[in-house]
Design a protein around this motif. Structure first.
Motif, PDB file in Angstrom:
ATOM      1  N   ARG A 207       0.873  -1.724   0.338  1.00 56.47           N
ATOM      2  CA  ARG A 207      -0.094   0.167   0.003  1.00 56.47           C
ATOM      3  C   ARG A 207       0.946   0.794   0.091  1.00 56.47           C
ATOM      4  O   ARG A 207       0.305   1.840  -0.669  1.00 56.47           O
ATOM      5  N   VAL A 208       2.191   1.159   0.577  1.00 53.44           N
ATOM      6  CA  VAL A 208       2.403   2.342   1.450  1.00 53.44           C
ATOM      7  C   VAL A 208       4.048   2.377   0.380  1.00 53.44           C
ATOM      8  O   VAL A 208       4.032   3.887  -0.526  1.00 53.44           O
ATOM      9  N   ILE A 209       4.239   1.454  -0.418  1.00 57.04           N
ATOM     10  CA  ILE A 209       5.602   2.093  -0.840  1.00 57.04           C
ATOM     11  C   ILE A 209       5.132   1.376  -2.377  1.00 57.04           C
ATOM     12  O   ILE A 209       6.247   2.293  -2.944  1.00 57.04           O
ATOM     13  N   ASP A 210       4.485   0.403  -3.122  1.00 55.71           N
ATOM     14  CA  ASP A 210       4.289  -0.077  -4.001  1.00 55.71           C
ATOM     15  C   ASP A 210       2.541   0.781  -4.721  1.00 55.71           C
ATOM     16  O   ASP A 210       2.646   0.780  -5.921  1.00 55.71           O
ATOM     17  N   ASP A 211       1.731   1.983  -3.607  1.00 62.19           N
ATOM     18  CA  ASP A 211       0.860   2.024  -4.341  1.00 62.19           C
ATOM     19  C   ASP A 211      -0.279   1.636  -4.460  1.00 62.19           C
ATOM     20  O   ASP A 211      -1.187   1.776  -5.031  1.00 62.19           O
ATOM     21  N   LEU A 212      -0.256   0.241  -4.468  1.00 66.45           N
ATOM     22  CA  LEU A 212      -1.097  -0.617  -5.130  1.00 66.45           C
ATOM     23  C   LEU A 212      -2.796  -0.054  -3.889  1.00 66.45           C
ATOM     24  O   LEU A 212      -2.745   0.054  -2.849  1.00 66.45           O
TER      25      LEU A 212
END
Length: 117
Positions: free
Chosen positions: A36-41
């Motif tokens: 969620r935070v790093i890969d923005d999925l």
């Protein structure tokens, strides 16, 4: 543009909290938080990737986020890193001494990494 800046600040803050306290999360929480935070999925994409529902992905993320925020509220390490970074920036802006300037820049780079090396 203000909303975008707020969003970017929140992502930056969450990534710092993860760098500082991510080791306290269980493996599932870590995976979902990174996605969620790093890969923005999206939560739907995370659910697909992990073979869980969108709601389960959301619940894991929220529990991880609450845990990281709670620990930081108690320990306040992120505030301390920001204070140190601010002081180091002041040193960089107010000194002409190259050795001191370089040391302050090293401090800034360490705080931006969350202090991990």
């Amino acid at each position: 543009i203000h909303l975008w800046c707020f969003f970017m600040y929140e992502i930056f803050k969450k990534s710092i909290l993860y760098d500082l306290y991510g080791g306290l999360l269980n493996d599932n929480q870590k995976t979902v938080y990174e996605y969620r935070v790093i890969d923005d999925l999206s939560f739907s994409e995370i659910g697909e990737e992990l073979g869980i529902s969108r709601q389960a992905a959301y619940d894991l993320y929220k529990s991880a986020d609450r845990k990281l925020s709670y620990v930081d509220k108690k320990l306040e390490l992120s505030v301390r890193f920001r204070d140190i970074e601010k002081l180091a920036n002041d040193i960089v802006n107010k000194t002409q001494d190259k050795k001191i300037n370089n040391l302050a820049k090293k401090i800034i780079s360490k705080t931006l990494k969350g202090g991990n090396d």
